[in-house]
Structure formats: structure tokens, C-alpha cells
Write a protein that holds these residues in place. Structure first.
Motif, PDB file in Angstrom:
ATOM      1  N   ALA A 504       0.833  -1.206   0.000  1.00  0.00           N
ATOM      2  CA  ALA A 504       0.000   0.000   0.000  1.00  0.00           C
ATOM      3  C   ALA A 504       0.864   1.251   0.000  1.00  0.00           C
ATOM      4  O   ALA A 504       0.540   2.247  -0.648  1.00  0.00           O
ATOM      5  CB  ALA A 504      -0.932  -0.012   1.210  1.00  0.00           C
ATOM      6  N   ARG A 505       1.972   1.218   0.724  1.00  0.00           N
ATOM      7  CA  ARG A 505       2.888   2.363   0.724  1.00  0.00           C
ATOM      8  C   ARG A 505       3.569   2.506  -0.640  1.00  0.00           C
ATOM      9  O   ARG A 505       3.793   3.621  -1.123  1.00  0.00           O
ATOM     10  CB  ARG A 505       3.927   2.199   1.823  1.00  0.00           C
ATOM     11  CG  ARG A 505       3.342   2.206   3.229  1.00  0.00           C
ATOM     12  CD  ARG A 505       4.409   1.888   4.259  1.00  0.00           C
ATOM     13  NE  ARG A 505       3.823   1.646   5.575  1.00  0.00           N
ATOM     14  CZ  ARG A 505       4.116   2.337   6.670  1.00  0.00           C
ATOM     15  NH1 ARG A 505       4.959   3.329   6.591  1.00  0.00           N
ATOM     16  NH2 ARG A 505       3.557   2.049   7.821  1.00  0.00           N
ATOM     17  N   SER A 514       0.935   2.176  -9.980  1.00  0.00           N
ATOM     18  CA  SER A 514       0.165   1.831  -8.780  1.00  0.00           C
ATOM     19  C   SER A 514      -0.770   0.656  -9.031  1.00  0.00           C
ATOM     20  O   SER A 514      -1.021  -0.153  -8.135  1.00  0.00           O
ATOM     21  CB  SER A 514      -0.637   3.044  -8.299  1.00  0.00           C
ATOM     22  OG  SER A 514      -1.483   3.535  -9.338  1.00  0.00           O
ATOM     23  N   LEU A 515      -1.275   0.523 -10.269  1.00  0.00           N
ATOM     24  CA  LEU A 515      -2.153  -0.601 -10.571  1.00  0.00           C
ATOM     25  C   LEU A 515      -1.383  -1.916 -10.492  1.00  0.00           C
ATOM     26  O   LEU A 515      -1.897  -2.915  -9.956  1.00  0.00           O
ATOM     27  CB  LEU A 515      -2.776  -0.436 -11.951  1.00  0.00           C
ATOM     28  CG  LEU A 515      -3.676  -1.590 -12.417  1.00  0.00           C
ATOM     29  CD1 LEU A 515      -4.821  -1.819 -11.428  1.00  0.00           C
ATOM     30  CD2 LEU A 515      -4.224  -1.329 -13.813  1.00  0.00           C
ATOM     31  N   SER A 634      -8.303   5.374  -3.807  1.00  0.00           N
ATOM     32  CA  SER A 634      -7.871   6.758  -3.991  1.00  0.00           C
ATOM     33  C   SER A 634      -6.457   6.843  -4.569  1.00  0.00           C
ATOM     34  O   SER A 634      -6.062   7.885  -5.094  1.00  0.00           O
ATOM     35  CB  SER A 634      -7.929   7.510  -2.662  1.00  0.00           C
ATOM     36  OG  SER A 634      -6.950   7.013  -1.757  1.00  0.00           O
ATOM     37  N   LEU A 635      -5.695   5.764  -4.466  1.00  0.00           N
ATOM     38  CA  LEU A 635      -4.329   5.757  -4.984  1.00  0.00           C
ATOM     39  C   LEU A 635      -4.256   5.306  -6.433  1.00  0.00           C
ATOM     40  O   LEU A 635      -3.177   5.284  -7.017  1.00  0.00           O
ATOM     41  CB  LEU A 635      -3.453   4.820  -4.128  1.00  0.00           C
ATOM     42  CG  LEU A 635      -3.363   5.152  -2.639  1.00  0.00           C
ATOM     43  CD1 LEU A 635      -2.547   4.093  -1.913  1.00  0.00           C
ATOM     44  CD2 LEU A 635      -2.771   6.531  -2.416  1.00  0.00           C
ATOM     45  N   LEU A 636      -5.386   4.939  -7.015  1.00  0.00           N
ATOM     46  CA  LEU A 636      -5.430   4.404  -8.366  1.00  0.00           C
ATOM     47  C   LEU A 636      -6.146   5.367  -9.306  1.00  0.00           C
ATOM     48  O   LEU A 636      -6.939   6.200  -8.869  1.00  0.00           O
ATOM     49  CB  LEU A 636      -6.143   3.045  -8.382  1.00  0.00           C
ATOM     50  CG  LEU A 636      -5.475   1.920  -7.581  1.00  0.00           C
ATOM     51  CD1 LEU A 636      -6.431   0.744  -7.445  1.00  0.00           C
ATOM     52  CD2 LEU A 636      -4.184   1.472  -8.257  1.00  0.00           C
ATOM     53  N   HIS A 637      -5.867   5.212 -10.589  1.00  0.00           N
ATOM     54  CA  HIS A 637      -6.579   5.985 -11.592  1.00  0.00           C
ATOM     55  C   HIS A 637      -7.979   5.406 -11.789  1.00  0.00           C
ATOM     56  O   HIS A 637      -8.260   4.258 -11.439  1.00  0.00           O
ATOM     57  CB  HIS A 637      -5.812   5.971 -12.911  1.00  0.00           C
ATOM     58  CG  HIS A 637      -4.451   6.598 -12.808  1.00  0.00           C
ATOM     59  ND1 HIS A 637      -4.270   7.947 -12.626  1.00  0.00           N
ATOM     60  CD2 HIS A 637      -3.210   6.053 -12.835  1.00  0.00           C
ATOM     61  CE1 HIS A 637      -2.989   8.220 -12.564  1.00  0.00           C
ATOM     62  NE2 HIS A 637      -2.310   7.084 -12.679  1.00  0.00           N
TER      63      HIS A 637
END
Length: 840
Positions: A504-505, A514-515, A634-637
Motif C-alpha cells: 500500500a505504501r 500503482s495498478l 484513492s491511490l489508483l486511476h
């Protein structure tokens, strides 16, 4: 006659005198040129190249009208050699200025090029020098860290190896020092270029002018080359010549402040012209520097670093890219793409290795429950969004160039200049040791207290997420004891939590991929999911002998296991390609052995306690991941959200199915009534008259269930698990009865009545062994028995309404009813075709 002779002599002398008088200016010019030429050597040694060029120009102007004389031709040739020698010296100073910018030296170069009126040449030559410096110095740094092997020396003797090829030969141990040194010198070169391009000349020249004014009062001739250069430039434009140069060279006045201002204005004009040329070419210089770094990134050593070193390298490279984008005013698309590609490569290798380590750990897992207090020692802030970065980063968001944003060079790179070179050995050491601005960093963000961190972990343990507030919530409980029982941890699940939090970090750090990182996170959970099944599940369901619609395993669970098996096997093959001793082939095949060998045996009640810990720890992991879903999304497109939905729907939600399967498999082993299928089906069900006695298999089943309850009492499971296993035991009784009755070949109405009698006797016998509410679990048996009396027109609707029965059980029932009730062949055939095709 004598007087005539005297007159002739006098006339001859007058003519000679006139000739000599006519030659005197020429000789004076030659003598003056000789005097100037004699001072050239000392002037060049003093570094006053502008004055030296002016003196050469004066000499050439003095001798221009006497070019026909042989002595003058020789002198002209000598002066031109001095002129070229001076220009070479000026270029050496310019090269030194490009290496490390110095205002006074740069002014010397400007004076010289202003004298020869070649400002465009100065701009072009400056950019060429910067390109040469980048190529030469990066190549020199690389050679310092390359091992001087015989193969490399032989290749170099055959011809200079390209920089890209040399980068591929860089050993792992020397890669990071070489990368840091390269970034440091390239950053210094960019700073030198930027200072030359965009410094404030009004302030710089005024600072230097004070010293120049002091020196000029003792060296009156120092100002004359600059003044002469200015006048010479004007005279060239007007097409006139300055005939009073020599006089001013001899009798020039002392340098005044007004003259110095004129000199500074000339310098600023030249500097601005050069600065504009440098501004146009800054992107080219940056692209060259970026290509050198990109070549270093191509080395296998970049992906061979440890996780900490890789993230530190990544942080420094991001700083370099941001600095370069601020310098050039454009996004570094090729270098960013290269970094993304190498990050994907590194993460792929890191992920496969991590999966292998976790797999080996799970192979040795004893599946013993650890105290729930261990959870408080875990920093799971990465799953809540408040986690500290894995390495300290000094990159400021204000320096980041957003897509589509035009960055002002004068403002963007000035901030980098103010902060100094971030790639020096001392600055890198501070970041590597976890210090930024002298303070420790990395354990916990300064704005998160230990109490808040504990609350974040508590948020992950929430029972639900409120739909309106999007805040974690809890179901009301009477005591805290239930929380401890709800938290089930094993040594493996703790390591899994750490890995998931680390991923996650990484999603925050490796934002462009990130995906891919989230897919890795999902595979870590899926590995645990798969190993729980491989250790405690019914593996023979995937051997090819069991029907695909077996009620023993749900369709969602079957699909998840098949998909996970294929993905993990792909990762195993990729891992095997780079390791000489890979894991055994087929380790991730569904029906293979290798997990839980020797653990599941009758002596330990078929590991009922261990399988309970495994199943509940899986549910706990699924709960934590489900509660962190909003943050992970929230960290992904946006285009990655469908994959997230699939992961939670197809895998995380299937954890409930796997827990039920693991419990039922344990209950099935403890109950051990698999042999009753044939016993029930071989019972005579085609009776002539209705009897009042039940069949003997009922008493045997009740005896088996009684032993089952005794085993459960001695298995050491909790009260909640004990009740759940009793429920699953009754479910297995019902499944056994349905499967046995579905295999019956001949049966009439009297036999069906006896089936109902057997079921009632079984229910009455279970009242003393299981809770009364479990009677409902046997309703599927009653519904299957009563289906014997359905008319043929209702069987299709009945099959649609009872998905709990397998396709084969429904087909067997239709075949039995059709043969006993003499259905038409076409009716039975049509109905069976629709059922087999799934057209319900």
C-alpha cells in the motif's frame, strides 16, 4: 658650374630627405606594431585576453596599408598566429567557466568575444562545450567504477565502447556510487548553465566593477580594449576606420566610473544575447543529460538493488527529473517513461521473490493462534493513508511539474539553486539514514502520534463503513472479550499484513505503476487464500472426478481458486526463469500435495483447531483489506477501478465461501459418513406395502453424529466454532442423504414414504445431539423426497427453484420418476436436454 653641382646635390638631398620623411610614418607604424606585439605575450599570460585581442587588432590595422612589404607580411602572419592562440586561450577559459561558473572569468570571455564581434559564435560554442562536458565527465565517472577486466581492456583497444554498452558492464556493487556521482556532476553542470543563462547581470557586474575600478586606476590601459572594441564594432557597422587608435593607445585617459558603466552595459548586452541563445538550447542540454541517466537505468544493477536502496535511488532520480523539468521548462517524458519501465521490472522481480518467501513461510506455518496484542505492534498506517514513506524524501510538492503546466525557468530552478546540490555524498547519507533537515524520519510521520496510529489500526478493525459519513463504525458489543476472539492472527498472517501494508505504501511511491502494485497486493492475499485451501480444503474436487457443480464447493469459490492457481503458476514460472533452483513444478496446481502434509490426521481430530485458526485469520485479513478499500482506490486511476471491483467481488468476498468449505471439509472428515452413499442407495425402496420400521442406516448415522459431537468437544475449539461445526455436521448429513437418495434406481410411493419416515426418525434423534434450530438444515432432504410426487409439467420450475441440488441429482430424480411413472420418452428427453444445457 660649381654652383650648379651644389644645387644638384642639395636637390638630391632634399629628395632623399623627402623620401625619408615619407618613410618615417611607415616606420613609426611598424615600430609601434612591433612594440604592441612585444607586449602580447605578457598580456596573454596576465589573462587579459580582451586587451590582447585589441592589441592584435591594432597591429593589423596599423599594418593594413603596408601589406605589400615582405617584412609586414611576415609580421601579419605572426600576429594572426597570436590572434588564434589568444582565441584558444579564451575558449579554455570558457570551458572552465562551463565546468564551474565564475562571473569574473565569464566577463573575461565576454570582453574577448565582444572584441572579435562574434556573440552568436560565443552562444553556439558555449552550448557545444556544455554538451562535451556532459559526455566527457559522465564517461570519465563511469570508467572509474568499471572493473578493468581483460575483456573490457581488449574491447577498448579495438575501439572506444559506447556509453550505453559500458553501463551494461557496471557491477552491482559499484552501481549506486556511480549513479550518485553522475547525478551530482550533471546537477552541477545544469546549475552552471542556468547561472550563465539567467543570473542578474546588473548585480553581478556592479559587484565586480568595484574591484575593476580600483585596478584600473593603476592600469590605465585596461579600459582601452573595451572602449576600442565598442568603437571598432561601431566603425564596422558604419564602414569607417578609426585612424586615431594608436594615439589613444598611447595617451588613453584613466578609467572613470562613466567608462566603467559603458563597459558594463556592453557586457550586459552580450550576456543577454548569449543568455537568449542558452535559453533556447537548454532543452537540448537537458535531453543529453537525461539520456546519460537513462543509459545508467538500463543496467541490470538498477533492478538488483535491495528494496531500501531501490527506493532511495528512486527518490534521488525523481529529484533529478523534477530539477531537470524546472531547468528546461518541459516534462521529461522519455526519462520518466524509462524510470516507469525499470520500476515495473524491479517491482516484478521484487514481487515474485516476495511471493516465494511468503510461500516458503506458509509451508512451515503451524497454524497456531498468536495473541491479538501483536496487532498493536504493527504499523498499518499504509492501509489507512497516513503512513510514513518507506524512505525519507525531501522532494517538495511545490517543485513538481504537473501535466500541462508550463514552468517558469527563472522561478522554478532558482529554488533548486538556493537549496544546493541534493546529490552530494553528505546529503544522500542524511536521506539514507532516515534524516531530513537533521531529524529522524521513517518510523512515524511527525503529525501522527502513537495514539492516533493505534486509532488508525482500530479503524481497520471496524465492523462496517457508514455509507453516509464514510467513517468506520462498530457493532455494539457487551464486552471486549468478543473483540479478542474476533481478531485471529497467525505468524504468517502477521507477515502477510506487513507485506500488504508495504505494498500500500509502494502504491503511493510508485504512483505511475500503482495498478501493478495493487495487483501484487491482491496476489499476496490470494496466496494466503490459496494456501489455506491447499492445506485444509478438499483438493480432490479439482482432480477431474468431481462434478463442476458439486454442492461441496460454491461456483464463486471454484472460480476464484482456478484463477488464483493459474496466476500463481505464472509467477512461479517467471521466478524459475531467473533462479537456478526454483520451486517444484506444479506447486500451485489445485490437486497437488505439499501443504499441511502430516498435519491432518485422525489423531489430532483432522486438525480441526488449526483449520479454524486458518479460516478465521483469512476472514480477518479480508476484513482489514475491505475496510481499506476506499483508501486503496484513492491511490489508483479511474480506469483501474474495474479491477479493484473484480478483486473484492471475486476474491475477498469469496473468503466467506472458503471458510465454510474449510469448516465443512473438517466436519466431513470428523463425521466420516462418505460410505453411506452406497448404503442408502442400495436399500430396497420398491416396496409392496408400507412398513412402520425405519431403515438401519438411520441408527448408524445417529451413532456417527454422536461420536462427532464427542470429537468436537475434545477438539479444543471455541463455543462459537463448536456450534458452527454442529450446524455444518447437520448440513453434511443432509447432503449425504440427498446424494444417497439421488442414486436410487428403483422406488415407488411406499418407498418414498419410508424415506420420509427415515428422515423424521433422524430429526427426532438429533434433538438430543444438536440444537433444535438445525432441523431446518434437513429441509433440503424433505424437499427432494417430496419432488417424487410432482407432475411432469412442474419439474422444470422445481429445478429452477432449487439451485442447492447438483445437476446430476436433478437428472437422476427425473430419470427415476419418469421410469416409475411411465413418462413418454420425448417428454423425458426434452426435459433432460433443457436441464443439461442449463436452459432453466
Amino acid at each position: 658650374m660649381h654652383e650648379v653641382s651644389q644645387d644638384l646635390v642639395v636637390a638630391g638631398n632634399v629628395r632623399k630627405k623627402q623620401v625619408l620623411m615619407d618613410m618615417l610614418p611607415i616606420l613609426e607604424r611598424i615600430q609601434h606594431a612591433i612594440d604592441i606585439k612585444s607586449r602580447l605575450d605578457s598580456t596573454i599570460e596576465e589573462g587579459n585576453y580582451g586587451k590582447a585581442l585589441q592589441m592584435c587588432s591594432e597591429c593589423l590595422q596599423l599594418l593594413e596599408e603596408m601589406s605589400g612589404l615582405a617584412a609586414v607580411q611576415d609580421m601579419n602572419h605572426s600576429i594572426e598566429e597570436w590572434l588564434q592562440k589568444t582565441i584558444v586561450k579564451v575558449d579554455e577559459v570558457l570551458l572552465d567557466v562551463c565546468r564551474q561558473f565564475n562571473v569574473e572569468k565569464y566577463m573575461t570571455v565576454i570582453d574577448a568575444y565582444a572584441m572579435i564581434d562574434d556573440v552568436p559564435g560565443l552562444s553556439d560554442k558555449t552550448q557545444t562545450f556544455y554538451a562535451q562536458i556532459i559526455v566527457a565527465r559522465t564517461h570519465s565517472v563511469l570508467k572509474e567504477y568499471l572493473p578493468q577486466t581483460d575483456e573490457l581492456q581488449a574491447a577498448q583497444r579495438r575501439g572506444r565502447l559506447p556509453y550505453n554498452d559500458l553501463c551494461l558492464r557496471l557491477p552491482d556493487t559499484s552501481y549506486r556510487p556511480c549513479l550518485f556521482k553522475t547525478l551530482e556532476l550533471l546537477y552541477d553542470i545544469l546549475c552552471s548553465y542556468f547561472r550563465m543563462m539567467a543570473c542578474d547581470w546588473k548585480l553581478q557586474t556592479s559587484a565586480v566593477s568595484n574591484g575593476a575600478l580600483h585596478r584600473s586606476r593603476s592600469q590605465g590601459s585596461l579600459s582601452q580594449p573595451v572602449q576600442a572594441a565598442h568603437r571598432h564594432s561601431s566603425s564596422l557597422e558604419s564602414g569607417t576606420k578609426d585612424d586615431s587608435v594608436s594615439g589613444r593607445m598611447q595617451n588613453g585617459p584613466a578609467l572613470t566610473e562613466n567608462m566603467l558603466d559603458s563597459r558594463n552595459r556592453l557586457r550586459m548586452e552580450v550576456a543577454r544575447a548569449v543568455g537568449k541563445g542558452l535559453e533556447k538550447g537548454r532543452k537540448t542540454v537537458w535531453e543529453l543529460a537525461a539520456r546519460r541517466v537513462s543509459a545508467l537505468l538500463s543496467s541490470d544493477a538498477f533492478c538488483a538493488a535491495s528494496a531500501h536502496h531501490f527506493l532511495l535511488n528512486l527518490d534521488l532520480l525523481n529529484k533529478f527529473i523534477l530539477a531537470g523539468e524546472a531547468f528546461s521548462g518541459a516534462e521529461a517524458i522519455p526519462l520518466r517513461a524509462k524510470l516507469v519501465k525499470q520500476s515495473e521490472k524491479y517491482f516484478g522481480a521484487f514481487h515474485r521473490q516476495n511471493l516465494e518467501v511468503l510461500r516458503m513461510m506458509l509451508e512451515k506455518e503451524p497454524w497456531q493462534r498468536v495473541p491479538s496484542g501483536f496487532l498493536k505492534s504493527l504499523n498499518l498506517a499504509g492501509l489507512t493513508g497516513n503512513g510514513a514513506p518507506i524512505v525519507a524524501s525531501t522532494t517538495s510538492e511545490s517543485m513538481m511539474l504537473k501535466p500541462g503546466e508550463k514552468l517558469e525557468v527563472q522561478q522554478g530552478f532558482t529554488e533548486w539553486l538556493r537549496k544546493g546540490n541534493p546529490f552530494t555524498e553528505s546529503r544522500i547519507a542524511d536521506v539514507s539514514s532516515g534524516k531530513v533537515d537533521g531529524s529522524p524520519h521513517g518510523k512515524m510521520p511527525s503529525n501522527v502520534t502513537p495514539k492516533e496510529e493505534e486509532e488508525e489500526n482500530e479503524d481497520l478493525l471496524a465492523d462496517f463503513i457508514d455509507e453516509d459519513s464514510q467513517r468506520p463504525g462498530r457493532l455494539e458489543t457487551k464486552s471486549n472479550a468478543g473483540d479478542d476472539e474476533r481478531i485471529t492472527l497467525t505468524s504468517s498472517s502477521i507477515n502477510m499484513l506487513r507485506s500488504i501494508d508495504r505494498y500500500a505504501r509502494l502504491m503511493q511511491i510508485l504512483e505511475p505503476i500503482s495498478l501493478e502494485v495493487f495487483k501484487g497486493l491482491s496476489q499476496v492475499f490470494e496466496l494466503y487464500f490459496f494456501i489455506v485451501f491447499k492445506t485444509f480444503g478438499q483438493r480432490d474436487l479439482f482432480s477431474g472426478r468431481a462434478p463442476s457443480d458439486s454442492p461441496v464447493i460454491s461456483g464463486r469459490l471454484r472460480g476464484a481458486l482456478v484463477r488464483i492457481s493459474q496466476q500463481l503458476e505464472e509467477q512461479r514460472l517467471k521466478y524459475a526463469a531467473g533462479h537456478p533452483q526454483p520451486m517444484n513444478a506444479g506447486v500451485f496446481e489445485m490437486s497437488s500435495q505439499g501443504f499441511g502434509a502430516g498435519m491432518v490426521s485422525p489423531s489430532n481430530f483432522f486438525a480441526i483447531k488449526e483449520r479454524t485458526v486458518a479460516a478465521e485469520s483469512l476472514i480477518f485479513l479480508a476484513t482489514l483489506i475491505r475496510n481499506s478499500r476506499q483508501h486503496l482506490q484513492s491511490l489508483l486511476h479511474q480506469n483501474a477501478l474495474p479491477f479493484v471491483d473484480q478483486f473484492f467481488a471475486r476474491t475477498v468476498d469469496a473468503s466467506i465461501d472458503l471458510r465454510e468449505h474449510v469448516y465443512k471439509t473438517g466436519a466431513r472428515l470428523l463425521l466420516n459418513i462418505g460410505s453411506y452413499f452406497d448404503r442408502i442407495s442400495n436399500t430396497r425402496w420398491e416396496l409392496k406395502e408400507l412398513g412402520m420400521e425405519h431403515n438401519g442406516y438411520v441408527d448408524s448415522l445417529l451413532g456417527e453424529f454422536k461420536q462427532y459431537t464427542v470429537r468436537l468437544s475434545n477438539a479444543g475449539v471455541s463455543r462459537q466454532v463448536h456450534e458452527l461445526l454442529l450446524q455444518y455436521g447437520v448440513d453434511i448429513l443432509a447432503e449425504t442423504l440427498v446424494e444417497g437418495l439421488s442414486r436410487v434406481r428403483r422406488c415407488n410411493n411406499e418407498g418414498r414414504a419410508v424415506m420420509s419416515l427415515d428422515l423424521q426418525v433422524l430429526i427426532n434423534g438429533l434433538q438430543h445431539l444438536a440444537p433444535a434450530k438445525l432441523k431446518a438444515n434437513l429441509q433440503i432432504v424433505d424437499a427432494y423426497i417430496k419432488a417424487f410426487y410432482l407432475p411432469e409439467t412442474e419439474f422444470l420450475y422445481w429445478a429452477k427453484s432449487h439451485p442447492e441440488y447438483s445437476k446430476q441429482q436433478i437428472i437422476n430424480l427425473i430419470n427415476l420418476v419418469a421410469s416409475m411413472n411411465n413418462w413418454k420418452r420425448k417428454t423425458r428427453t426434452d426435459l433432460l436436454e433443457r436441464i443439461e444445457s442449463g436452459d432453466l
